[in-house]
Structure formats: C-alpha cells, structure tokens
Design a protein around this motif. Sequence first.
Motif, PDB file in Angstrom:
ATOM      1  N   THR A 193       2.542  11.772  -1.631  1.00 13.93           N
ATOM      2  CA  THR A 193       2.687  10.864  -2.763  1.00 13.93           C
ATOM      3  C   THR A 193       1.462  10.906  -3.673  1.00 13.93           C
ATOM      4  O   THR A 193       1.470  10.344  -4.742  1.00 13.93           O
ATOM      5  CB  THR A 193       2.888   9.416  -2.286  1.00 13.93           C
ATOM      6  OG1 THR A 193       1.792   9.089  -1.436  1.00 13.93           O
ATOM      7  CG2 THR A 193       4.175   9.262  -1.512  1.00 13.93           C
ATOM      8  N   GLN A 194       0.410  11.529  -3.216  1.00 13.23           N
ATOM      9  CA  GLN A 194      -0.791  11.645  -4.040  1.00 13.23           C
ATOM     10  C   GLN A 194      -1.027  13.128  -4.292  1.00 13.23           C
ATOM     11  O   GLN A 194      -0.621  13.957  -3.505  1.00 13.23           O
ATOM     12  CB  GLN A 194      -2.009  11.090  -3.292  1.00 13.23           C
ATOM     13  CG  GLN A 194      -1.761   9.798  -2.572  1.00 13.23           C
ATOM     14  CD  GLN A 194      -2.092   8.606  -3.424  1.00 13.23           C
ATOM     15  OE1 GLN A 194      -3.024   8.667  -4.207  1.00 13.23           O
ATOM     16  NE2 GLN A 194      -1.331   7.543  -3.307  1.00 13.23           N
ATOM     17  N   ARG A 195      -1.692  13.425  -5.387  1.00 15.95           N
ATOM     18  CA  ARG A 195      -2.093  14.811  -5.595  1.00 15.95           C
ATOM     19  C   ARG A 195      -3.518  14.804  -6.130  1.00 15.95           C
ATOM     20  O   ARG A 195      -3.944  13.814  -6.734  1.00 15.95           O
ATOM     21  CB  ARG A 195      -1.161  15.528  -6.550  1.00 15.95           C
ATOM     22  CG  ARG A 195      -1.155  14.910  -7.918  1.00 15.95           C
ATOM     23  CD  ARG A 195      -0.372  15.720  -8.891  1.00 15.95           C
ATOM     24  NE  ARG A 195      -0.458  15.069 -10.182  1.00 15.95           N
ATOM     25  CZ  ARG A 195       0.247  15.394 -11.226  1.00 15.95           C
ATOM     26  NH1 ARG A 195       1.100  16.367 -11.154  1.00 15.95           N
ATOM     27  NH2 ARG A 195       0.096  14.762 -12.358  1.00 15.95           N
ATOM     28  N   PRO A 196      -4.232  15.905  -5.907  1.00 12.53           N
ATOM     29  CA  PRO A 196      -5.598  15.910  -6.409  1.00 12.53           C
ATOM     30  C   PRO A 196      -5.607  15.839  -7.933  1.00 12.53           C
ATOM     31  O   PRO A 196      -4.694  16.342  -8.591  1.00 12.53           O
ATOM     32  CB  PRO A 196      -6.145  17.252  -5.917  1.00 12.53           C
ATOM     33  CG  PRO A 196      -4.963  18.057  -5.530  1.00 12.53           C
ATOM     34  CD  PRO A 196      -3.881  17.122  -5.173  1.00 12.53           C
ATOM     35  N   ASN A 197      -6.597  15.194  -8.456  1.00 13.50           N
ATOM     36  CA  ASN A 197      -6.725  15.078  -9.899  1.00 13.50           C
ATOM     37  C   ASN A 197      -6.931  16.465 -10.501  1.00 13.50           C
ATOM     38  O   ASN A 197      -7.879  17.163 -10.145  1.00 13.50           O
ATOM     39  CB  ASN A 197      -7.929  14.183 -10.188  1.00 13.50           C
ATOM     40  CG  ASN A 197      -8.096  13.912 -11.657  1.00 13.50           C
ATOM     41  OD1 ASN A 197      -7.464  14.572 -12.483  1.00 13.50           O
ATOM     42  ND2 ASN A 197      -8.925  12.948 -11.981  1.00 13.50           N
ATOM     43  N   GLN A 253       0.855  -1.192   0.000  1.00 11.76           N
ATOM     44  CA  GLN A 253       0.000   0.000   0.000  1.00 11.76           C
ATOM     45  C   GLN A 253       0.882   1.230   0.000  1.00 11.76           C
ATOM     46  O   GLN A 253       1.816   1.320   0.800  1.00 11.76           O
ATOM     47  CB  GLN A 253      -0.878   0.015   1.261  1.00 11.76           C
ATOM     48  CG  GLN A 253      -1.918  -1.080   1.312  1.00 11.76           C
ATOM     49  CD  GLN A 253      -3.053  -0.857   0.338  1.00 11.76           C
ATOM     50  OE1 GLN A 253      -3.404   0.267   0.041  1.00 11.76           O
ATOM     51  NE2 GLN A 253      -3.617  -1.935  -0.182  1.00 11.76           N
ATOM     52  N   GLU A 254       0.582   2.170  -0.850  1.00 12.48           N
ATOM     53  CA  GLU A 254       1.371   3.389  -0.898  1.00 12.48           C
ATOM     54  C   GLU A 254       1.022   4.245   0.306  1.00 12.48           C
ATOM     55  O   GLU A 254      -0.151   4.427   0.643  1.00 12.48           O
ATOM     56  CB  GLU A 254       1.082   4.144  -2.197  1.00 12.48           C
ATOM     57  CG  GLU A 254       2.084   5.245  -2.435  1.00 12.48           C
ATOM     58  CD  GLU A 254       1.967   5.818  -3.834  1.00 12.48           C
ATOM     59  OE1 GLU A 254       0.906   5.644  -4.459  1.00 12.48           O
ATOM     60  OE2 GLU A 254       2.935   6.443  -4.283  1.00 12.48           O
ATOM     61  N   LYS A 255       2.075   4.788   0.965  1.00 15.17           N
ATOM     62  CA  LYS A 255       1.824   5.667   2.106  1.00 15.17           C
ATOM     63  C   LYS A 255       1.399   7.040   1.597  1.00 15.17           C
ATOM     64  O   LYS A 255       1.684   7.413   0.462  1.00 15.17           O
ATOM     65  CB  LYS A 255       3.101   5.795   2.933  1.00 15.17           C
ATOM     66  CG  LYS A 255       3.532   4.468   3.544  1.00 15.17           C
ATOM     67  CD  LYS A 255       3.776   4.613   5.025  1.00 15.17           C
ATOM     68  CE  LYS A 255       3.851   3.283   5.723  1.00 15.17           C
ATOM     69  NZ  LYS A 255       4.946   2.420   5.277  1.00 15.17           N
ATOM     70  N   ALA A 256       0.736   7.799   2.467  1.00 21.08           N
ATOM     71  CA  ALA A 256       0.232   9.111   2.040  1.00 21.08           C
ATOM     72  C   ALA A 256       1.375  10.087   1.769  1.00 21.08           C
ATOM     73  O   ALA A 256       1.268  10.965   0.923  1.00 21.08           O
ATOM     74  CB  ALA A 256      -0.698   9.686   3.096  1.00 21.08           C
ATOM     75  N   ASP A 257       2.478   9.928   2.515  1.00 21.40           N
ATOM     76  CA  ASP A 257       3.612  10.819   2.234  1.00 21.40           C
ATOM     77  C   ASP A 257       4.919  10.120   2.534  1.00 21.40           C
ATOM     78  O   ASP A 257       4.958   9.100   3.225  1.00 21.40           O
ATOM     79  CB  ASP A 257       3.492  12.113   3.037  1.00 21.40           C
ATOM     80  CG  ASP A 257       3.723  11.888   4.519  1.00 21.40           C
ATOM     81  OD1 ASP A 257       4.479  12.644   5.121  1.00 21.40           O
ATOM     82  OD2 ASP A 257       3.133  10.912   5.068  1.00 21.40           O
ATOM     83  N   TYR A 258       5.997  10.670   2.000  1.00 17.71           N
ATOM     84  CA  TYR A 258       7.339  10.173   2.259  1.00 17.71           C
ATOM     85  C   TYR A 258       8.169  11.369   2.705  1.00 17.71           C
ATOM     86  O   TYR A 258       8.370  12.309   1.928  1.00 17.71           O
ATOM     87  CB  TYR A 258       7.921   9.537   0.995  1.00 17.71           C
ATOM     88  CG  TYR A 258       9.385   9.203   1.110  1.00 17.71           C
ATOM     89  CD1 TYR A 258       9.803   8.136   1.896  1.00 17.71           C
ATOM     90  CD2 TYR A 258      10.347   9.954   0.437  1.00 17.71           C
ATOM     91  CE1 TYR A 258      11.140   7.832   2.012  1.00 17.71           C
ATOM     92  CE2 TYR A 258      11.691   9.651   0.545  1.00 17.71           C
ATOM     93  CZ  TYR A 258      12.077   8.586   1.337  1.00 17.71           C
ATOM     94  OH  TYR A 258      13.408   8.299   1.448  1.00 17.71           O
ATOM     95  N   HIS A 259       8.594  11.395   3.972  1.00 15.21           N
ATOM     96  CA  HIS A 259       9.337  12.526   4.533  1.00 15.21           C
ATOM     97  C   HIS A 259       8.603  13.846   4.298  1.00 15.21           C
ATOM     98  O   HIS A 259       9.209  14.840   3.894  1.00 15.21           O
ATOM     99  CB  HIS A 259      10.739  12.613   3.942  1.00 15.21           C
ATOM    100  CG  HIS A 259      11.653  11.545   4.450  1.00 15.21           C
ATOM    101  ND1 HIS A 259      12.072  11.480   5.751  1.00 15.21           N
ATOM    102  CD2 HIS A 259      12.196  10.485   3.822  1.00 15.21           C
ATOM    103  CE1 HIS A 259      12.859  10.413   5.901  1.00 15.21           C
ATOM    104  NE2 HIS A 259      12.941   9.794   4.766  1.00 15.21           N
ATOM    105  N   GLY A 260       7.302  13.844   4.470  1.00 13.35           N
ATOM    106  CA  GLY A 260       6.544  15.073   4.301  1.00 13.35           C
ATOM    107  C   GLY A 260       6.223  15.425   2.870  1.00 13.35           C
ATOM    108  O   GLY A 260       5.533  16.409   2.612  1.00 13.35           O
TER     109      GLY A 260
END
Lengths: 386, 182
Positions: free
Chosen positions: B161-165, B151-158
Amino acid sequence: MSQVIFSVDRGGAGSEPEDEMTLNMGPHHPSTHGVLRFVISTDGEIIRKAVPDVGYLHRSIEKIGERCTYSGFMPYTDRVDYIAAMFANEAWASACEKLMGIEVPKRAQYLRVISCELNRIGSHMIALGAMAMDVGAVTPFPWALREREYINDFIEELCGARLTFNYHRIGGVSFDLPAGWADKVKRWLDRFEPIMVEFDRLISLNDIFIKRLANVAVVTAEEAKDWGLVGPNLRASGVKWDLRKEDGYSVYPELDFDVPVGRGRYGAVGDCWDRFYVRVEECRESAKILRQALDKIDEHPEDDLLGKLPKKMRPDGEAYARIESARGDMGCYVIGRGAEEAYRARFRTGSFTAMAMIEAKSPGLFLADLVALIASFDVVAPEIDR
Amino acid sequence: MTPEEIFQALQAKLGEDAVFDLHPVSAKDRDAWFQVAPEKILTVCHHLREAPELDFDYLECITGVDYPDLKKIVVVYHIYSYAKKRRIVLKAFLDRESPAMPTLVDVWSAANWQERECFDLLGVRFEGHPDLRRLLLPDDWEGHPLRKDWQEKADYHGIPTQRPNPVELFKIKLPKKDAEAS
C-alpha cells in the motif's frame, strides 16, 4: 466491492429457481461508464434483480481531505468527478467560504458561472453521446465529443488544464479571462445552438430512438424524491427543482434561464427519453446563461479575482454548501476544529444516490434496458466511489 | 418555520428527551443543528416526513464523524423539504466503542446506500438495515478508514500500500564537500 463472482449452484435446496441465471456484467463492460459491476439474476431476458457492485475507483477522497490543508485539497476535488470537475471545485470552495465567512468578488463569481456552465455542456455532451451509443446509435457520440473538444480547448486556455481544472480557489478563481476569449466563446455559441437543433434531428427525435427509450424504466416524482435523485434525473420526473433557482447562489439570480422538466412527451413522465431530453434542453439553457454572463462580466473590474482571505485558514466550526452540478445537487460538508486541515470533508454526489436506486428499479426490466437505465442516470463511476 | 421553530415543535410533540441541544446559526455553526436521541431517531424522522406542516421528503446526506476525544461517533443528517423549501440538520451522538442506531431505510429509501457507506467507512451499525454490507471497500477489508485512529496496513493481499517516494528514488547523490576539500 464484493468478492462474490458467480453463484450458479442450481437445484440445491434454497437456491435460485430452475429457470434463473446469474450473470456478471462488468467491471469493464463498455456501457458501465467507468468501472462498475452488476451481478444480475435473469429469467431469460428479464431481470429479476440487478445488484450493483461499486468501489473499484474508491480513492477515499474524504480521508485525503482530512490530511491536506484547505486550499491544498482543491486539486483533489477534481477527481471527485473527472467529467465535470469544475463543480467539485466550486462545492469545496463554497463550503470553505461559508465556513470562514469569505466574500467572493462579483467578477470571480461570473467566472465561476462561465466555467461551470461550459463544463456542464461538456459533461452533458458526453452523457448524451454515450447514452445514444449505449442503445446502439454510434454517430451522435463523435458529434457530441467534437463540441466538447471546443469546450476543453476553451477551458484549457482559461486555466491550463483540460479535465482536472483546479480553477476555483477558496475566495475566488485563479485566472481572469484571456484576451479575446469571450468573443471566441460567443462565436462558438453561434455555432453550437444550431447544432443542438441538428442534434434533435439526428437523434433525440429519431423514431427508432424514441421507441427504444419511451416508457422504459419510468421513475415517478415520488420515487425520485424518496431515493434522493437530484439534478436532471429528478427534473426528468417532473419535479421543477434546480439549486441555481431555488437557492439562487452565486450570480444566478441575475441571469435569465428556464429549468427544463420532463413532460412525458412520448410516454410516461420520467422515462429514459425524458431523462435524455432534459439534458438536451439544459445544454440550450446553459448556452443562454453563457451569453448573458459573458456580457455582464464586463461590468465588473478586471483582476478582482480573490476575496479577502484570513491570514491563516484555521476555522473552527462547520458548514454544508450545495451547488447544482451537471449530475445534480452536489453537497460538501466541512468541519474544522482549529487546525490547518479540515477535520472532516464530505462530498454528497448525484451519481451515488442514482446508483443506489438501480437495484430497486431493475426487477422486470429487459437486460438491454438496464443499459439504457444506467446511461440515462448519467452515473460516473468516480463520483459514486470517490 | 425556522429550524428553531421546528425544534420547538418537535420537543412539544415528542418530548424533551427526543430532541435537545439546539445550536442556532452562529459564526461557528453555519447551519443550525440539534441533537436527536439515537434510539428515538425513527420516531422523530417518521414525524418529520409524515407531518403535513413539516413534510421533509428529501434526505440529502448522511455523514459520520469520528471524535476520539469525546469518545463519540456522530452521525449527521441533512434533510430538506421540497414543498416547504426548508432544511434542518440532525445529529446523533453514538458511543464510539460500539456505535449502533436504528436504520432510516423505512423513512427514506435514500438512506440505504448512505448508511452502508457510513457502516463501511466508520463502522456504525444500522440496526434493521436490509443489506448492511461493505459498499466501497472489499468484503475482507479490516477496520474503518475514516476513523481517526485507523492505521494503514503495509500490504493488502500481498499488494503493497506504500511505495517509495519517486523523488527520493531518483535523487542524484552529490559528492560530499568534505571529500572534495581533502
């Protein structure tokens, strides 16, 4: 990617000897051909060890491949190697065709050969120009790039894109030749072939250039096989092996061309100069292939571009296909388990294995020769990282 | 020698528990493959490389595949012989909970980085590997992305990893039809 930045703790117990220095090269060094980093321990100018640090351009293409449909993954494959994107297109298409048992029409196969060979010249032009520039000769680079610009224009006319082509399709290609295109390419070939002779006079046979590269970073045939070097790097070590000949995939058996190998003309077989000159000669061979293919394509009916595709692409099974890309044997391994997406998509690329060899090859080289070695392997960062 | 003959020769030489489960070419398996016992892979590959009638000197590709339903991680080896112009495919089935097998670095140097990549992305430990570190991902990355349950984490070192479409962001909100009517 490694977090180690510098380790200059001198004199401590078990640390590096007094006269060794750790040097960071990259990730934005101009000669690293993308974003690459080396952590080098040197003794003066001589390298004790150069440890490559890759991964800056990792996009997990293989994971993306598990989430797209088979045909939907095609545009992503362009990004495996943006300098020679046509080959990753072809690798993915061939793997899927092998998996689903799809026959590609002859005309489409010729179009694939034409687009790939054009792309091979374009890619080698960058490799040659950049290598000359890395060892200090700036003029050949714009020369080479000028020729590549024509190729980009041709391919743009063919498929609408200059770098990320997305031209091949599972079962064929997307567009036929535009009107008058073949004659234009032939006219350019008339101009290109003398330019390669000039290119020899300009740089390949230049005395200073030869002295700079001959006998530098020699890779023997045994080493090359052991480390899995492929393509021009392998052939420069004297191994006459080219997938276009050995596997005879697509329509290559119908075309007449030679496989140039390194002969050690100015030093040992498999030195940096051999790796340079094998690419020069390959450009000539590609021009030869192009001429024949442009003539022979007319024997096959127009607009016969796509083979018979299954209604739903939901294969169950696995296949591994190989093609000869500009950087050598490019393999694509695809596993399907009855879904619309591939269960596993894997790319095996030439730059990756070439890069793996640098750590073993670097001890004893001059720092400046490391630059020549990287350039002569013609590594492209996204192809290493994918 | 076809892959089938190579398989039989290996069985005769190294025993039936070293290599087994041959799958000849079919509509499903486009390349013939057979299983190799993970603990015996070093013996098998040494023999493949050293025996003069086999002479497999080029390790093409190492691929790791995760099968959560079988509770296995499969490591696939594509091997080629330049002299004899033959290819074979080996598969080693490892336990998914703690996948580990011996390294092949001593047989083919080309295994070095490919095994590191497999370790990095699938978490297969290659025992005896001289430098088994992460290769493509950062050292402090958690998990192995090519595993199916990753599962991809929501962030990596702040860093998110996702952005709004972007399509959603700039979508023009149309006035509601009901409001217009009334």
